[in-house]
Design a protein around this motif. Structure first.
Motif, short mmCIF file in Angstrom:
data_model
loop_
_atom_site.label_atom_id
_atom_site.label_comp_id
_atom_site.label_asym_id
_atom_site.label_seq_id
_atom_site.Cartn_x
_atom_site.Cartn_y
_atom_site.Cartn_z
N LEU A 3 -1.41 2.94 -2.93
CA LEU A 3 -1.24 2.86 -1.48
C LEU A 3 -0.21 3.87 -0.99
O LEU A 3 -0.40 4.53 0.03
N GLY A 4 0.90 3.99 -1.74
CA GLY A 4 1.89 5.03 -1.50
C GLY A 4 2.26 5.23 -0.05
O GLY A 4 2.53 4.29 0.70
N ASP A 5 2.27 6.50 0.38
CA ASP A 5 2.71 6.85 1.74
C ASP A 5 1.71 6.46 2.82
O ASP A 5 2.01 6.60 4.01
N ASP A 6 0.52 6.00 2.43
CA ASP A 6 -0.50 5.66 3.42
C ASP A 6 -0.34 4.24 3.96
O ASP A 6 -1.06 3.84 4.87
N LEU A 7 0.61 3.48 3.42
CA LEU A 7 0.75 2.09 3.82
C LEU A 7 0.93 1.91 5.32
O LEU A 7 0.29 1.03 5.91
N PRO A 8 1.78 2.69 6.03
CA PRO A 8 1.94 2.46 7.47
C PRO A 8 0.62 2.52 8.25
O PRO A 8 0.38 1.68 9.13
N ASN A 9 -0.25 3.50 7.94
CA ASN A 9 -1.53 3.58 8.65
C ASN A 9 -2.45 2.43 8.27
O ASN A 9 -3.23 1.94 9.10
#
Length: 327
Positions: free
Chosen positions: A180-186
């Motif tokens: 998930l990494g940096d894509d979690l906010p979206n």
């Protein structure tokens, strides 16, 4: 669209501070009645007075603070109409036809600085038996996230990170959290835990027949990732979803997303043509509570050395139970 999976809050990850996570799990438990709702019915009396109307029509509010504590459940049903699945790998090519309904359910709990995410049901097949839909425990081999597992994220100085202990031994959870990494906010935006960055102007009043054309990144109103294309929305009126007041838009058009993640940690290149569809958008907050689309999808995924492509007609519904705790 992408093929989402579900989430629900189940006990005990091996994380540091077990007492803390147990406390969160208890407070995050999905309350009785928190189920994904169909459009229709009356607007809840506590929210009816918050809807803004003028002589020119209804407006979408932008002045209400977005709730910091939310319990949510997302249910996705894909009705695949003779969809072709093609794949290539080191052993050669394969092809098969997919037909029938597939259900995914996701639950989450978010409060200031913390986010819990659980995969409840990963692509359960829905079959008709005795005039009722039942769920078969059949899951695709491509499912990337472990069903029934929970991730616990904390907001730090550098963004959201998975709060796993150094002694974490659940390899599936580690891989899932890393994917998930940096894509979690979206992904949180898509689930309804964060507000959508693109939304309707509060300065515009809407009447039946009014339309808006979305292009480029303005399509993030529908698809909260780096997206391109052209989509037309036509306002049809007002309707409640689970008592929440919504504006209803019909939707037509096409868009493309490259390397789109989903909550399972999988990534896809997606091309979507919306033949017809509708969205139910909250009149109070930048959240979409219900989506119903008849689409032609081309979804390409890559994992390891293998490539798979799914192409065909998919009738998709995505419903969100969205329960803010207002203080």
């Amino acid at each position: 669209m992408v093929l989402p999976r579900g989430l629900m809050l189940l006990p005990m990850l091996l994380v540091s501070g077990c007492d803390k996570i147990t406390e969160l799990m208890g407070s995050a438990a999905v309350e009785p009645g928190l189920v994904t709702a169909e459009p229709g019915g009356d607007v809840d009396a506590t929210m009816a007075g918050l809807v803004m109307r003028t002589a020119d029509g209804v407006t979408f509010r932008r002045d209400l603070p977005f709730p910091t504590e939310i319990r949510g459940k997302v249910r996705v049903v894909e009705d695949r109409k003779k969809v072709r699945l093609m794949g290539t790998s080191a052993v050669g090519r394969e092809s098969e036809w997919l037909d029938g309904k597939v259900e995914t359910v996701v639950s989450y709990f978010k409060r200031s600085g913390e986010f819990l995410l659980t995969l409840d049901q990963a692509e359960r097949h829905l079959v008709e038996k005795d005039s009722e839909e039942v769920r078969e425990v059949v899951k695709p081999a491509s499912s990337g996230a472990p069903e029934g597992k929970t991730l616990h994220y904390v907001l730090g100085e550098k963004g959201w990170y998975h709060k796993g202990a150094r002694s974490e031994t659940d390899f599936e959870v580690i891989v899932w959290a890393d994917a998930l990494g940096d894509d979690l906010p979206n992904l949180m935006v898509e689930a309804g835990a964060h507000p959508r960055s693109q939304w309707f102007s509060s300065a515009r009043a809407w009447r039946a027949g009014d339309r808006i054309v979305l292009t480029g990144n303005t399509i993030r109103l529908l698809e909260p990732f780096n997206v391109g294309g052209r989509v037309t929305l036509v306002f049809e009126g007002e309707e409640a979803v689970g008592g929440h007041p919504c504006g209803v838009f019909s939707v037509e058009g096409a868009y493309q997303v490259k390397d789109r993640p989903n909550l399972q940690g999988d990534r896809h290149d997606i091309e979507v043509t919306i033949q017809s569809g509708k969205i139910w958008a909250s009149l109070l907050y930048p959240v979409i509570l219900y989506e119903d689309f008849d689409q032609i999808q081309t979804v390409t995924s890559r994992r390891g050395g293998a490539k798979k492509q799914m192409q065909g007609r998919v009738c998709l519904t995505r419903s969100r139970a969205w329960q803010p705790v207002l203080k």
